[in-house]
Design an enzyme around this catalytic site. Structure first.
Site, PDB file in Angstrom:
ATOM      1  N   CYS A  26       0.668  -1.056   0.009  1.00 18.18           N
ATOM      2  CA  CYS A  26       0.172  -0.127   0.182  1.00 18.18           C
ATOM      3  C   CYS A  26       0.956   0.854   0.034  1.00 18.18           C
ATOM      4  O   CYS A  26       0.498   2.319  -0.578  1.00 18.18           O
ATOM      5  CB  CYS A  26      -0.789  -0.005   1.248  1.00 18.18           C
ATOM      6  SG  CYS A  26      -2.608  -1.117   1.126  1.00 18.18           S
ATOM      7  N   ASP A 412      41.070   1.693  16.398  1.00 16.43           N
ATOM      8  CA  ASP A 412      41.775   2.213  16.506  1.00 16.43           C
ATOM      9  C   ASP A 412      41.925   2.078  17.948  1.00 16.43           C
ATOM     10  O   ASP A 412      41.650   2.226  18.898  1.00 16.43           O
ATOM     11  CB  ASP A 412      41.213   3.320  16.415  1.00 16.43           C
ATOM     12  CG  ASP A 412      42.336   4.659  16.014  1.00 16.43           C
ATOM     13  OD1 ASP A 412      43.426   5.032  16.358  1.00 16.43           O
ATOM     14  OD2 ASP A 412      41.636   5.411  17.090  1.00 16.43           O
TER      15      ASP A 412
END
Length: 724
Positions: A26, A412
């Protein structure tokens, strides 16, 4: 001039909230209809967030006309906040609207009950019974037929087309009772589907209600309540204990503890002092705060989170793309199969026409792809909403799925596995006759004049230990490039620098014992410095970037979750990197890396493992984050770069959220696979019932509705996944 005006019209973007979506199909149809409006250049529906972005300037009436097939209600985005404020007073109206919206369903159900009562009284179906069931079909199925028949004329085969043909066919062959039951069960199924998606969206809507709509603001010496839309940057808000903060800002007066769980997912309140940043939607728990507003209401962190989460829901995951493509060919195929079931047995095997037409109609009903279409969106929306409530911003379904498939994670070091703030870890005097406090005051007085990154750690240590150094006069201060610093205090010249500096100066007491002390500290990953004169070494001082307390635990949990490789990437020297890596427990350590080296390493490991994630701060590690399958940024709250560049952002500076993100994504991936497999399997099983002629309209609609309910309930289980 005309061209400029046209370009301006194209750039005009309006966002509207939509009420009434029952299914993804829809939503797609509504988008298609909106694009056909003359004043619209382009439109994009976000089914997950239940909104539409329109490029152009159509009226609300035109948009609602485009959604008339589903009775959609369109609300401009800028009215959404006003509507939320009035939601409490409108509860009775909402109940009334609900009854009004479903009165046809209730009326249809009443006629079905009368129909069955007529069957019981008369003992068999007669003209009155058939009329009662026929009335139920017309009343309950009218909205369905209106769309289904129109689709049929356009050869647009969706689930409503299938249901329309099946119900009309059932009526034509005299199966009035089953046709009526199919109508009401399909309506109930759609209502439940709509309810389920609303339930999934609630996690996002709850975020919208976090921040207050008004704030106490100081203006011209007066304190007045001001609506957030009228607050400007620079205003001073007064936030009392127990109140929520309405806008992002900086504390200019006061001290308190603020509960930031709504933004960062942190369970423990955070201390806030003057110059600290605070966020809209967080709770001031203790003291009175005066906050200088730094962002407008639409630019606050919570507003950005809501916007990004809703945009994330519009990004189709790979499984959703598969479902959409599959459904595109699946529905017409079901129409063909149903036709073949209805005509081949009577034509080729002398079957009864009535029996096999009935079987063909049942195939249409069981073939309705409701469960398949809803299977992925409900899971994605639920998982992304749950993640947002726990301080994890996932930028799209694709990243949610990819994180679940990750085999290797690169970290890191600085600011991620470590705190990113150097601290003094060791201070050992060499000469027993030297006063440690006096010597540290001398070091601090010298470092105060230095630009070295580690100077702040020494000054912070002096402040903590209440060592005064401001009264020490330093003469002839100079920096020894790459080696250290020197300066004269009270007639004595002191040097602070690397061990190499004192080797070059050939200081007499730089003996084997001192050398071993230096090496021991360096092997622990610490930056080691010496203070002394050209005649004697006085002390050894070590500075290190502290490892986060949570880092080791996070790595252990990731390994338990089956992550095969955890890699620490750092620019530090090998000895420092090895020491920190061993302490944390990562499987691989890569040291002395430049930013481009990190990028190349991520590319290399991705070629080996296929899916790799990179965890960094979102700024310095941007190239490596971009090269990974899923880039995860630390500390997204208040950091625009992290919010914009990362695929996933941990809103609090909390690495501990990473295992939860991996668990949630894996759970979501498993549930999506379960839902797709089950949706297809239940259809195939029901279709096999055609062979012995056992498939009925009852079984077909119950199989379809049951499958829809089960996959939806399965998807909603993601709301229960907790951060533990």
């Amino acid at each position: 001039m005309k061209l400029d005006e046209a370009e301006k019209r194209v750039e005009q973007k309006n966002i509207y909230r939509i009420e009434g979506f029952s299914c993804a199909n829809c939503a797609a149809k509504f988008e298609k209809n909106v694009k056909q409006i003359t004043s619209v250049q382009d439109a994009k529906v976000n089914f997950g967030a239940s909104k539409i972005s329109v490029y152009g300037d159509p009226s609300v009436e035109e948009l609602e006309k485009a959604g008339a097939f589903e009775n959609l209600k369109v609300i401009p985005e800028n009215q959404t906040r006003e509507k939320a404020e009035d939601s409490q007073s409108n509860k009775k109206l909402d109940i009334g609207a609900f009854i009004q919206k479903h009165h046809t369903l209730l009326t249809s159900a009443l006629f079905i009950m009368l129909g069955y009562l007529s069957l019981v009284v008369n003992g068999e179906e007669n003209i009155i019974t058939s009329l009662l069931f026929a009335t139920a079909i017309v009343i309950g199925g009218f909205p369905l037929f209106k769309v289904g028949l129109l689709n049929l004329t356009r050869l647009d085969f969706d689930m409503k087309t299938l249901m329309t043909v099946a119900i009309i066919g059932a009526a034509l062959i005299g199966e009035w009772a089953e046709g009526a039951i199919v109508v009401i069960l399909f309506a109930i199924s759609e209502a439940l589907e709509r309810f389920s998606m609303d339930k999934a969206r609630q996690s996002i809507r709850s975020l919208m209600d976090i921040a207050p709509k008004e704030a106490l603001v100081k203006r011209n010496g007066q304190e007045t309540m001001v609506h957030v839309d009228d607050i400007v940057v620079g205003d001073i808000m007064v936030v009392k204990p127990g109140q929520k903060i309405a806008m992002d800002g900086i504390v200019v007066n006061g001290y308190s503890a603020v509960n930031q769980a709504a933004i960062t997912g942190e369970s423990v309140p955070v201390e806030k002092l003057v110059h600290d940043e605070v966020f809209a939607g967080t709770l001031n728990e203790e003291g009175l705060l005066e906050v200088k507003v730094t962002k407008l209401v639409e630019d606050t962190t919570i507003s950005k989170i809501i916007y990004l989460v809703e945009e994330a829901q519009a990004e189709k995951a790979p499984s959703q793309a598969f479902v959409d493509k599959f459904a595109k060919y699946y529905t017409p195929a079901i129409m063909v199969i149903a036709g073949l079931v209805a005509i081949i047995p009577p034509l080729l095997f002398h079957g009864e026409w009535g029996t096999w037409i009935y079987q063909g109609l049942a195939v249409l009903v069981v073939g309705c792809p409701c469960a398949l279409v809803i299977s992925t969106p409900v899971s994605i929306v639920t998982a992304i909403g749950n993640a947002a409530k726990n301080g994890i911003l996932v930028k799209g379904g694709v990243y949610l799925e990819q994180l679940g498939a990750i085999k290797a994670i690169a970290f890191d070091k600085t600011g991620t596995l470590t705190k990113g703030i150097p601290v003094v870890t060791d201070f050992q005097t060499i000469n027993q006759h030297v006063d440690g406090k006096e010597l540290f005051a001398i070091i601090t007085a010298l470092e105060y004049r230095s630009q070295h990154p580690l100077a702040s750690a020494i000054m912070k240590k002096a402040e903590q230990d209440q060592i005064t150094y401001a009264d020490l006069a330093v003469e002839d201060f100079s920096s020894l490039t790459g080696k250290g610093i020197k300066g004269t205090i009270n007639g004595t010249t002191y040097y602070v620098g690397s061990p190499n500096l004192f080797h070059e100066m050939d200081v007499p007491n730089f003996d084997k014992e001192t050398e071993e002390k230096v090496e021991s500290l360096q092997n622990q990953g610490k930056t080691t410095m010496i203070i002394g004169t050209n005649q004697a070494i006085l002390a050894v001082i070590a500075v290190a970037d502290e490892v986060r307390e949570i880092s080791k635990h996070v790595i252990q949990k990731l390994h338990q979750l089956g992550i095969q490789k955890t890699i620490m990437l750092t620019g530090d020297n090998q000895a420092t990197a090895q020491a920190i890596g061993r302490e944390i427990g990562v499987t691989d350590i890569q040291s002395e890396l430049m930013p481009e080296d990190k990028l190349n390493f991520v590319k290399e490991i991705r070629s080996t493992f296929g899916n790799v994630s990179m965890i960094g701060d979102g700024v310095n590690d941007a190239p490596a984050l971009a090269a990974s399958t899923v880039g995860v940024a630390m500390g997204g709250a208040g950091t625009d770069t992290a919010l914009e560049t990362a695929d996933i952002a941990l809103m609090g500076d909390d690495l501990g959220k990473l295992p939860f993100a991996v668990r949630l994504s894996r759970k979501a991936l498993n549930i999506i696979k379960q839902n797709i497999t089950f949706s297809i399997a239940i259809k195939l099983f029901a279709l096999l019932l055609v062979i012995p002629g056992w498939l009925t309209l009852w079984i077909a609609i119950i199989a379809d509705m049951g499958a829809t309910l089960l996959v939806t309930a399965n998807g909603l289980r993601l709301l229960r996944v907790k951060d533990r």
